[in-house]
Design a protein around this motif. Structure first.
Motif, PDB file in Angstrom:
ATOM      1  N   ARG A 154      -4.784  -8.899  -2.268  1.00 61.56           N
ATOM      2  CA  ARG A 154      -4.699  -9.021  -3.732  1.00 61.56           C
ATOM      3  C   ARG A 154      -3.660  -8.045  -4.278  1.00 61.56           C
ATOM      4  O   ARG A 154      -2.821  -8.410  -5.107  1.00 61.56           O
ATOM      5  CB  ARG A 154      -6.061  -8.764  -4.369  1.00 61.56           C
ATOM      6  N   SER A 155      -3.721  -6.814  -3.845  1.00 55.78           N
ATOM      7  CA  SER A 155      -2.765  -5.797  -4.286  1.00 55.78           C
ATOM      8  C   SER A 155      -1.343  -6.161  -3.864  1.00 55.78           C
ATOM      9  O   SER A 155      -0.388  -5.966  -4.611  1.00 55.78           O
ATOM     10  CB  SER A 155      -3.158  -4.442  -3.711  1.00 55.78           C
ATOM     11  N   ALA A 156      -1.197  -6.698  -2.641  1.00 52.30           N
ATOM     12  CA  ALA A 156       0.116  -7.106  -2.156  1.00 52.30           C
ATOM     13  C   ALA A 156       0.680  -8.253  -2.989  1.00 52.30           C
ATOM     14  O   ALA A 156       1.872  -8.274  -3.307  1.00 52.30           O
ATOM     15  CB  ALA A 156       0.040  -7.496  -0.690  1.00 52.30           C
ATOM     16  N   ALA A 157      -0.167  -9.215  -3.361  1.00 51.78           N
ATOM     17  CA  ALA A 157       0.292 -10.350  -4.165  1.00 51.78           C
ATOM     18  C   ALA A 157       0.729  -9.887  -5.555  1.00 51.78           C
ATOM     19  O   ALA A 157       1.759 -10.335  -6.072  1.00 51.78           O
ATOM     20  CB  ALA A 157      -0.814 -11.394  -4.271  1.00 51.78           C
ATOM     21  N   ILE A 158      -0.033  -8.991  -6.154  1.00 51.74           N
ATOM     22  CA  ILE A 158       0.322  -8.483  -7.487  1.00 51.74           C
ATOM     23  C   ILE A 158       1.620  -7.683  -7.418  1.00 51.74           C
ATOM     24  O   ILE A 158       2.525  -7.863  -8.246  1.00 51.74           O
ATOM     25  CB  ILE A 158      -0.832  -7.642  -8.069  1.00 51.74           C
ATOM     26  N   ALA A 159       1.732  -6.816  -6.421  1.00 53.60           N
ATOM     27  CA  ALA A 159       2.951  -6.019  -6.277  1.00 53.60           C
ATOM     28  C   ALA A 159       4.148  -6.909  -5.961  1.00 53.60           C
ATOM     29  O   ALA A 159       5.262  -6.649  -6.437  1.00 53.60           O
ATOM     30  CB  ALA A 159       2.769  -4.978  -5.183  1.00 53.60           C
ATOM     31  N   GLY A 160       3.954  -7.964  -5.179  1.00 55.55           N
ATOM     32  CA  GLY A 160       5.037  -8.898  -4.894  1.00 55.55           C
ATOM     33  C   GLY A 160       5.511  -9.603  -6.147  1.00 55.55           C
ATOM     34  O   GLY A 160       6.723  -9.758  -6.366  1.00 55.55           O
ATOM     35  N   ALA A 161       4.572 -10.041  -6.985  1.00 52.89           N
ATOM     36  CA  ALA A 161       4.950 -10.701  -8.234  1.00 52.89           C
ATOM     37  C   ALA A 161       5.708  -9.736  -9.142  1.00 52.89           C
ATOM     38  O   ALA A 161       6.732 -10.101  -9.747  1.00 52.89           O
ATOM     39  CB  ALA A 161       3.706 -11.233  -8.941  1.00 52.89           C
ATOM     40  N   ILE A 162       5.242  -8.498  -9.225  1.00 54.42           N
ATOM     41  CA  ILE A 162       5.925  -7.497 -10.053  1.00 54.42           C
ATOM     42  C   ILE A 162       7.318  -7.213  -9.488  1.00 54.42           C
ATOM     43  O   ILE A 162       8.299  -7.128 -10.243  1.00 54.42           O
ATOM     44  CB  ILE A 162       5.090  -6.203 -10.138  1.00 54.42           C
ATOM     45  N   GLY A 163       7.433  -7.108  -8.158  1.00 57.47           N
ATOM     46  CA  GLY A 163       8.733  -6.873  -7.533  1.00 57.47           C
ATOM     47  C   GLY A 163       9.700  -8.014  -7.764  1.00 57.47           C
ATOM     48  O   GLY A 163      10.877  -7.797  -8.049  1.00 57.47           O
ATOM     49  N   GLY A 164       9.230  -9.250  -7.658  1.00 56.02           N
ATOM     50  CA  GLY A 164      10.079 -10.412  -7.911  1.00 56.02           C
ATOM     51  C   GLY A 164      10.545 -10.469  -9.354  1.00 56.02           C
ATOM     52  O   GLY A 164      11.707 -10.756  -9.634  1.00 56.02           O
TER      53      GLY A 164
END
Length: 183
Positions: A154-164
């Motif tokens: 979950r944290s990885a998906a949120i951070a990935g969206a923020i990074g993108g």
């Protein structure tokens, strides 16, 4: 017949190692070009840094900006942690220690983010065979996801969206500046 003075001349500078030091009658040893020299024509046509230059640039910028932000945050924390009755020397020591510790931590974290981003962006460019906006957005998405992968999916998906989103906004901002700001 064209005027010979209107033709574009090769821009070179004369290399004279003794200029200003010795009075030697040698006037021209070498004619060196003033434009950048490339081994292959493809390098001259590319308006992009190499993957190694990108790696150094993003890692260095990430570390420097993280260190400055962390030092400022840590210094403010050190100022607020001062207790009544502390001497000036003790307060200054607390501010410097806190600023240095937080600056190192933030600098290392953002340096690693820059390192991952540079690697993923270069990899995407190699994989896709094109240099466009999508490479940066996918690299930002992957960077955020990889950086926070240890904290869970979950944290990885949120951070990935923020990074993108951050990478997309940065590239769009760069394009807007190129287009609308005269240099």
């Amino acid at each position: 017949m064209a005027d010979p003075s209107s033709e574009k001349k090769s821009t070179t500078r004369q290399y004279h190692p003794y200029q200003g030091h010795l009075d030697i009658p040698i006037q021209s040893l070498y004619n060196l070009p003033t434009s950048p020299e490339y081994l292959f024509h493809e390098e001259a046509a590319a308006q992009r840094r190499s993957w190694g230059e990108n790696l150094q640039y993003y890692t260095g910028c990430g570390y420097l900006s993280g260190a400055v932000m962390g030092a400022a945050k840590g210094s403010l924390e050190g100022l607020s942690a001062a207790e009544p009755g502390d001497t000036l020397k003790l307060r200054l020591n607390r501010v410097l220690n806190s600023g240095g510790q937080t600056g190192r931590r933030f600098g290392n974290s953002l340096g690693v983010v820059g390192l991952i981003f540079a690697g993923l962006e270069s990899g995407m460019m190699q994989l896709r065979g094109t240099d466009d906006l999508l490479n940066s957005v996918l690299a930002g998405l992957g960077t955020g996801a990889l950086y926070r992968a240890a904290a869970g999916p979950r944290s990885a998906a949120i951070a990935g969206a923020i990074g993108g989103l951050a990478a997309g906004a940065a590239v769009a901002g760069k394009q807007a500046v190129k287009r609308y700001v005269p240099i």
